[in-house]
Write a protein that holds these residues in place. Sequence first.
Motif, PDB file in Angstrom:
ATOM      1  N   GLU A 154       0.815  -1.212   0.000  1.00 18.09           N
ATOM      2  CA  GLU A 154       0.000   0.000   0.000  1.00 18.09           C
ATOM      3  C   GLU A 154       0.851   1.266   0.000  1.00 18.09           C
ATOM      4  O   GLU A 154       0.437   2.301  -0.441  1.00 18.09           O
ATOM      5  CB  GLU A 154      -0.947  -0.014   1.195  1.00 18.09           C
ATOM      6  N   GLU A 155       2.041   1.130   0.517  1.00 18.58           N
ATOM      7  CA  GLU A 155       2.940   2.268   0.469  1.00 18.58           C
ATOM      8  C   GLU A 155       3.809   2.062  -0.755  1.00 18.58           C
ATOM      9  O   GLU A 155       4.471   1.053  -0.878  1.00 18.58           O
ATOM     10  CB  GLU A 155       3.816   2.256   1.722  1.00 18.58           C
ATOM     11  N   ASP A 156       3.767   2.999  -1.686  1.00 19.96           N
ATOM     12  CA  ASP A 156       4.585   2.843  -2.875  1.00 19.96           C
ATOM     13  C   ASP A 156       6.063   2.869  -2.479  1.00 19.96           C
ATOM     14  O   ASP A 156       6.539   3.856  -1.935  1.00 19.96           O
ATOM     15  CB  ASP A 156       4.238   3.981  -3.846  1.00 19.96           C
ATOM     16  N   PRO A 157       6.784   1.765  -2.701  1.00 23.14           N
ATOM     17  CA  PRO A 157       8.152   1.670  -2.190  1.00 23.14           C
ATOM     18  C   PRO A 157       9.110   2.696  -2.818  1.00 23.14           C
ATOM     19  O   PRO A 157      10.070   3.095  -2.186  1.00 23.14           O
ATOM     20  CB  PRO A 157       8.597   0.253  -2.546  1.00 23.14           C
ATOM     21  N   LEU A 158       8.810   3.135  -4.030  1.00 22.39           N
ATOM     22  CA  LEU A 158       9.727   4.076  -4.689  1.00 22.39           C
ATOM     23  C   LEU A 158       9.643   5.470  -4.076  1.00 22.39           C
ATOM     24  O   LEU A 158      10.636   6.068  -3.708  1.00 22.39           O
ATOM     25  CB  LEU A 158       9.418   4.144  -6.193  1.00 22.39           C
ATOM     26  N   THR A 159       8.413   5.959  -3.951  1.00 23.69           N
ATOM     27  CA  THR A 159       8.268   7.354  -3.521  1.00 23.69           C
ATOM     28  C   THR A 159       7.864   7.476  -2.055  1.00 23.69           C
ATOM     29  O   THR A 159       7.818   8.570  -1.529  1.00 23.69           O
ATOM     30  CB  THR A 159       7.168   8.051  -4.348  1.00 23.69           C
ATOM     31  N   GLY A 163       0.155   4.266  -2.041  1.00 25.64           N
ATOM     32  CA  GLY A 163      -0.187   3.809  -3.384  1.00 25.64           C
ATOM     33  C   GLY A 163      -1.665   4.023  -3.639  1.00 25.64           C
ATOM     34  O   GLY A 163      -2.383   4.547  -2.787  1.00 25.64           O
ATOM     35  N   ARG A 164      -2.142   3.585  -4.814  1.00 17.09           N
ATOM     36  CA  ARG A 164      -3.509   3.865  -5.216  1.00 17.09           C
ATOM     37  C   ARG A 164      -4.543   3.425  -4.180  1.00 17.09           C
ATOM     38  O   ARG A 164      -5.408   4.192  -3.785  1.00 17.09           O
ATOM     39  CB  ARG A 164      -3.791   3.184  -6.560  1.00 17.09           C
ATOM     40  N   ILE A 169      -8.339   4.742   0.361  1.00 19.45           N
ATOM     41  CA  ILE A 169      -8.871   4.560   1.714  1.00 19.45           C
ATOM     42  C   ILE A 169      -8.791   5.872   2.497  1.00 19.45           C
ATOM     43  O   ILE A 169      -9.757   6.318   3.118  1.00 19.45           O
ATOM     44  CB  ILE A 169      -8.091   3.443   2.450  1.00 19.45           C
ATOM     45  N   LYS A 170      -7.633   6.504   2.404  1.00 20.13           N
ATOM     46  CA  LYS A 170      -7.454   7.779   3.117  1.00 20.13           C
ATOM     47  C   LYS A 170      -8.418   8.831   2.579  1.00 20.13           C
ATOM     48  O   LYS A 170      -8.990   9.617   3.327  1.00 20.13           O
ATOM     49  CB  LYS A 170      -6.015   8.280   2.947  1.00 20.13           C
ATOM     50  N   VAL A 228      -1.353  13.140   0.039  1.00 21.53           N
ATOM     51  CA  VAL A 228      -0.638  13.009  -1.236  1.00 21.53           C
ATOM     52  C   VAL A 228      -0.518  11.524  -1.552  1.00 21.53           C
ATOM     53  O   VAL A 228      -0.300  10.714  -0.660  1.00 21.53           O
ATOM     54  CB  VAL A 228       0.780  13.605  -1.121  1.00 21.53           C
ATOM     55  N   GLY A 229      -0.681  11.141  -2.804  1.00 21.93           N
ATOM     56  CA  GLY A 229      -0.546   9.732  -3.154  1.00 21.93           C
ATOM     57  C   GLY A 229      -0.045   9.549  -4.570  1.00 21.93           C
ATOM     58  O   GLY A 229      -0.022  10.502  -5.367  1.00 21.93           O
ATOM     59  N   ARG A 230       0.381   8.323  -4.862  1.00 19.03           N
ATOM     60  CA  ARG A 230       0.793   8.012  -6.238  1.00 19.03           C
ATOM     61  C   ARG A 230      -0.228   7.040  -6.804  1.00 19.03           C
ATOM     62  O   ARG A 230      -0.387   5.928  -6.307  1.00 19.03           O
ATOM     63  CB  ARG A 230       2.177   7.380  -6.227  1.00 19.03           C
ATOM     64  N   LEU A 231      -0.930   7.466  -7.847  1.00 17.62           N
ATOM     65  CA  LEU A 231      -2.027   6.654  -8.375  1.00 17.62           C
ATOM     66  C   LEU A 231      -1.556   5.593  -9.352  1.00 17.62           C
ATOM     67  O   LEU A 231      -2.169   4.547  -9.507  1.00 17.62           O
ATOM     68  CB  LEU A 231      -3.041   7.540  -9.098  1.00 17.62           C
TER      69      LEU A 231
END
Length: 583
Positions: A154-159, A163-164, A169-170, A228-231
């Motif tokens: 769920e946590e985008d490992p790169l940034t 994650g989407r 959920i948030k 903030v998120g990465r979709l």
Amino acid sequence: MQNRVDINRATAADRGALRLNYSKLRLLILEAGDHILKFCHDVNIPVASHEAKYDNRVAKDIAAGVYNCIIIDGAYSNAGYDRILESVSNQPPFIPIIVIDGSLHYLRKGASESIASQDLSARRLETALFNADRLCKLNNRTAHLETELSAFIEEDPLTALPGRSKFRIKMAKAIEKAHSTKTTVSLIVLDLDSFKGLNESRGHDFGDEILKTVAKRLFRFAPDNAIVGRLGDDEFALLVSDDTFTGPSHSTVAVRLSHEIHKPYIVDGQKTEVSATIGIATLDDHDTPDGLLHKSISALYAAKRDKTRFMVYTQEDDIERRQQLRLAQDLPEAITSDQLRLHYQPIVRMSDQKVVGVEALVRWQHPKQGLLFPDRFIPLAESSGSIEGLTKWVLKASVEQGSRWLAKGERFSVSVNISALILHNPSFPDMVARMLNKTGFPAELLKLEITESAIISDVSRATDVVTRLHEMGVRVSIDDFGTGYTSLAYLRKLPVDEIKIDKSFVLNMRTIADDEVIVRTLLELAKNLGLSVVAEGVEDIETWHMLADLGCDVAQGYYMSRPIDVAAFDTWIKTQPWIQDLK
Ligand code: C2E
Ligand code: CA
Ligand code: CA
């Protein structure tokens, strides 16, 4: 699970001699037959409940680990057991479920072991528990790992941004809160332009560095209470409460954000620029999280279509987006089934008004929507992966047409527009070479128009490809010159033959003094570099004369002719109606 018997203490060797501490065993026995109750009594197993109906309390007790083991009397076929089995065996913590005299039905439903009623003995129960417990421990461990893993995913490992799914959920929580407090939020989605090309041409490590920097910039940009998120690959999102916009408007925030993203990136000592397109939508009373996401993405698509930096959602965007998607889907077939057409626009030498070339401009004769202009579908072709096929088609058709003209004694160059994605493909020069070989069209009559931004987005790749094309004798022209950020230093390194001054300057040079100055300066610069200059967008005779006075070599524009099909072009070139006024 604190009072759970550690059945696993025994090793395989002493399993036979295993002695359970039966007083610690807490069984849940539901509606058990006498033989089971008697057995429990004989070996001194406390039976927590033997008549319990499966209800919420029992379910809670199971989840809380009150029982170490569930024993089901297979002689009863109570449908309620299925529910217990399902709820206990489908989610952690798993506990042993043993059926006495069970049919396969129970085992299939998730029971761990079964014992025939005539075999029911302390030894047999111990072995069954041992096996079942081992299985459950394994399952519990796996379940634990899975939860850990999904938290990680769920946590985008790169940034390190959500994650989407985590972002959704948030976002859902924030939206629920906004609805209940009668406040509102806005969702900003952001997509990096031409990121795919950058990734392909410069490598994924390079792309990753850019993404990390974008994430950091977004994070810094976002107000405290924002999410903030990465979709997706190069798609980011920002959910902000609407007090963000109480001072500045949506557009001001969007402009600031795009400015932030557009600042130069330095990776491995190399400078790159990346731009982003932004879509914004504001939550209204009935919006679900997905609805809001959908609205901002529609706005994003609309912004991409209009080539503007950002767009705030309106209802029309939705319709537009659906049409765009459909067009993108239709495109591959359009290429193979000859729905594309080429129109040609003459390019004229100013000194003697001779036609020295044509620019091939693609159109799409859509079966339902009629003739579509390139602005409608070239961006789609680029983002949906059809651009390669499209460019191949255009190149082939142009070179074939050029050959036909040549055979009739009409010798002029044919210019083809090449998008950045193609320019960075190292096998592109080979493709051109094959095409020229096949048709016998002279390389020096083929001109490829590339934009400044295509070069600057990857200078070293572009230089390689352009150099190889140049070595083959193909001409290269810099299109839309003056609109990008190219420093002339880049141009010097490239074996470029000509620049085309962008029509936006030429169109108004008669009336806007600044534009006239720009055209004049660009002409001077090009002369100093020894490049020939084409002015595009010449719409009237006054502009023609101004350009001629400024020493421009070649002109293209509606004044001479709009882009027209081959038949119309062949008539035009015979009559040349435009020349009359010049005489
Ligand atoms: P471009 O390369 O800058 O092409 C010139 C555009 O300016 C053409 O629009 C042309 O019709 C228009 N134009 C020419 N003279 C005048 C004038 O005097 N006044 C005005 N107002 N406009 C003039 P078109 O055909 O709609 O093409 C638009 C763009 O689509 C092209 O811009 C080019 O970037 C792209 N394009 C067209 N064909 C292709 C293709 O085969 N491949 C790729 N990758 N892009 C293409
Ligand atoms: Ca062009
Ligand atoms: Ca142009």
